[in-house]
Design a protein around this motif. Structure first.
Motif, PDB file in Angstrom:
ATOM      1  N   MET A   1       0.892  -1.165  -0.102  1.00 30.46           N
ATOM      2  CA  MET A   1       0.067   0.085   0.023  1.00 30.46           C
ATOM      3  C   MET A   1       0.939   1.209   0.263  1.00 30.46           C
ATOM      4  O   MET A   1       0.516   2.304  -0.581  1.00 30.46           O
ATOM      5  CB  MET A   1      -0.902  -0.024   1.219  1.00 30.46           C
ATOM      6  CG  MET A   1      -2.054   1.182   1.293  1.00 30.46           C
ATOM      7  SD  MET A   1      -2.935   0.899  -0.069  1.00 30.46           S
ATOM      8  CE  MET A   1      -4.259   1.951   0.568  1.00 30.46           C
ATOM      9  N   ASN A   2       1.949   1.264   0.897  1.00 32.61           N
ATOM     10  CA  ASN A   2       2.794   2.337   0.756  1.00 32.61           C
ATOM     11  C   ASN A   2       3.417   2.746  -0.460  1.00 32.61           C
ATOM     12  O   ASN A   2       3.597   3.734  -0.987  1.00 32.61           O
ATOM     13  CB  ASN A   2       4.032   1.946   1.716  1.00 32.61           C
ATOM     14  CG  ASN A   2       4.602   3.352   2.311  1.00 32.61           C
ATOM     15  OD1 ASN A   2       4.159   4.532   2.039  1.00 32.61           O
ATOM     16  ND2 ASN A   2       5.356   3.267   3.080  1.00 32.61           N
ATOM     17  N   ALA A   3       3.705   1.583  -1.444  1.00 33.86           N
ATOM     18  CA  ALA A   3       4.269   1.864  -2.529  1.00 33.86           C
ATOM     19  C   ALA A   3       3.410   2.368  -3.549  1.00 33.86           C
ATOM     20  O   ALA A   3       3.673   3.337  -4.515  1.00 33.86           O
ATOM     21  CB  ALA A   3       4.829   0.450  -3.269  1.00 33.86           C
ATOM     22  N   ILE A   4       2.256   1.972  -3.484  1.00 33.03           N
ATOM     23  CA  ILE A   4       1.297   2.700  -4.508  1.00 33.03           C
ATOM     24  C   ILE A   4       1.015   4.180  -3.961  1.00 33.03           C
ATOM     25  O   ILE A   4       0.968   4.801  -4.847  1.00 33.03           O
ATOM     26  CB  ILE A   4      -0.233   1.830  -4.124  1.00 33.03           C
ATOM     27  CG1 ILE A   4      -0.136   0.515  -4.806  1.00 33.03           C
ATOM     28  CG2 ILE A   4      -1.398   2.644  -5.103  1.00 33.03           C
ATOM     29  CD1 ILE A   4      -1.091  -0.494  -4.451  1.00 33.03           C
ATOM     30  N   LEU A   5       0.959   4.611  -2.803  1.00 27.18           N
ATOM     31  CA  LEU A   5       0.621   5.946  -2.394  1.00 27.18           C
ATOM     32  C   LEU A   5       1.888   6.670  -2.987  1.00 27.18           C
ATOM     33  O   LEU A   5       1.810   7.871  -3.492  1.00 27.18           O
ATOM     34  CB  LEU A   5       0.668   6.043  -0.692  1.00 27.18           C
ATOM     35  CG  LEU A   5       0.696   7.250  -0.163  1.00 27.18           C
ATOM     36  CD1 LEU A   5      -0.741   7.977  -0.813  1.00 27.18           C
ATOM     37  CD2 LEU A   5       0.657   7.253   1.156  1.00 27.18           C
ATOM     38  N   LEU A   6       3.108   6.248  -2.815  1.00 28.91           N
ATOM     39  CA  LEU A   6       4.390   6.814  -3.179  1.00 28.91           C
ATOM     40  C   LEU A   6       4.588   7.138  -4.696  1.00 28.91           C
ATOM     41  O   LEU A   6       4.902   8.293  -5.234  1.00 28.91           O
ATOM     42  CB  LEU A   6       5.734   5.994  -2.740  1.00 28.91           C
ATOM     43  CG  LEU A   6       6.877   6.633  -3.080  1.00 28.91           C
ATOM     44  CD1 LEU A   6       6.949   8.096  -2.505  1.00 28.91           C
ATOM     45  CD2 LEU A   6       7.964   5.664  -2.481  1.00 28.91           C
ATOM     46  N   SER A   7       3.921   6.143  -5.297  1.00 35.58           N
ATOM     47  CA  SER A   7       3.923   6.423  -7.073  1.00 35.58           C
ATOM     48  C   SER A   7       2.836   7.352  -7.315  1.00 35.58           C
ATOM     49  O   SER A   7       2.862   8.142  -8.412  1.00 35.58           O
ATOM     50  CB  SER A   7       3.475   4.905  -7.464  1.00 35.58           C
ATOM     51  OG  SER A   7       2.221   4.352  -7.268  1.00 35.58           O
ATOM     52  N   PHE A   8       1.949   7.377  -6.566  1.00 36.29           N
ATOM     53  CA  PHE A   8       0.551   8.544  -6.825  1.00 36.29           C
ATOM     54  C   PHE A   8       1.080   9.819  -6.622  1.00 36.29           C
ATOM     55  O   PHE A   8       1.358  10.692  -7.284  1.00 36.29           O
ATOM     56  CB  PHE A   8      -0.753   8.332  -5.996  1.00 36.29           C
ATOM     57  CG  PHE A   8      -1.483   7.410  -6.813  1.00 36.29           C
ATOM     58  CD1 PHE A   8      -2.059   7.415  -7.959  1.00 36.29           C
ATOM     59  CD2 PHE A   8      -2.029   6.337  -6.020  1.00 36.29           C
ATOM     60  CE1 PHE A   8      -2.824   6.535  -8.659  1.00 36.29           C
ATOM     61  CE2 PHE A   8      -2.785   5.185  -6.568  1.00 36.29           C
ATOM     62  CZ  PHE A   8      -3.270   5.636  -8.005  1.00 36.29           C
ATOM     63  N   VAL A   9       2.042  10.087  -5.475  1.00 32.49           N
ATOM     64  CA  VAL A   9       2.889  11.239  -5.232  1.00 32.49           C
ATOM     65  C   VAL A   9       3.443  11.537  -6.307  1.00 32.49           C
ATOM     66  O   VAL A   9       3.916  12.838  -6.727  1.00 32.49           O
ATOM     67  CB  VAL A   9       3.258  11.053  -3.825  1.00 32.49           C
ATOM     68  CG1 VAL A   9       4.307  12.477  -3.422  1.00 32.49           C
ATOM     69  CG2 VAL A   9       1.968  11.129  -2.763  1.00 32.49           C
ATOM     70  N   THR A  10       4.460  10.814  -6.485  1.00 31.19           N
ATOM     71  CA  THR A  10       5.680  10.972  -7.767  1.00 31.19           C
ATOM     72  C   THR A  10       4.625  11.256  -8.888  1.00 31.19           C
ATOM     73  O   THR A  10       5.191  12.144  -9.851  1.00 31.19           O
ATOM     74  CB  THR A  10       6.217   9.522  -7.986  1.00 31.19           C
ATOM     75  OG1 THR A  10       6.833   9.385  -6.741  1.00 31.19           O
ATOM     76  CG2 THR A  10       7.364   9.860  -8.710  1.00 31.19           C
ATOM     77  N   PHE A  11       3.723  10.588  -9.387  1.00 33.98           N
ATOM     78  CA  PHE A  11       2.857  10.852 -10.739  1.00 33.98           C
ATOM     79  C   PHE A  11       2.520  12.434 -10.541  1.00 33.98           C
ATOM     80  O   PHE A  11       2.558  13.236 -11.427  1.00 33.98           O
ATOM     81  CB  PHE A  11       1.808   9.961 -10.802  1.00 33.98           C
ATOM     82  CG  PHE A  11       0.846  10.183 -11.890  1.00 33.98           C
ATOM     83  CD1 PHE A  11       1.318   9.970 -13.137  1.00 33.98           C
ATOM     84  CD2 PHE A  11      -0.320  10.803 -11.621  1.00 33.98           C
ATOM     85  CE1 PHE A  11       0.578  10.387 -14.315  1.00 33.98           C
ATOM     86  CE2 PHE A  11      -1.105  11.032 -12.708  1.00 33.98           C
ATOM     87  CZ  PHE A  11      -0.605  11.114 -13.949  1.00 33.98           C
TER      88      PHE A  11
END
Length: 54
Positions: A1-11
Motif C-alpha cells: 500500500m505504501n508503494a502505491i501511495l508513493l507512486s501516486f505522489v510521484t505521478f
C-alpha cells in the motif's frame, strides 16, 4: 500500500512540475537555473559533514 501511495505522489508531482513549466515558459531559464543552484546546494550541504568527520 505504501508503494502505491508513493507512486501516486510521484505521478502528481511530475504532472504539476510539467504544468508549471508550460505555464511559465518565458521564464523557464530562470526556473531551471534556480533549480540547479538548489540541487548543488543540497548536495554540498549533504557532503559537508562527511568531509570533516575523517
Amino acid at each position: 500500500m505504501n508503494a502505491i501511495l508513493l507512486s501516486f505522489v510521484t505521478f502528481f508531482s511530475t504532472c504539476f512540475g510539467g504544468i508549471f513549466a508550460l505555464r511559465f515558459r518565458e521564464k523557464l531559464h530562470l526556473i531551471m537555473g534556480f533549480t540547479a543552484g538548489v540541487l548543488i546546494g543540497v548536495v554540498c550541504f549533504d557532503l559537508l559533514p562527511a568531509m570533516f568527520m575523517k
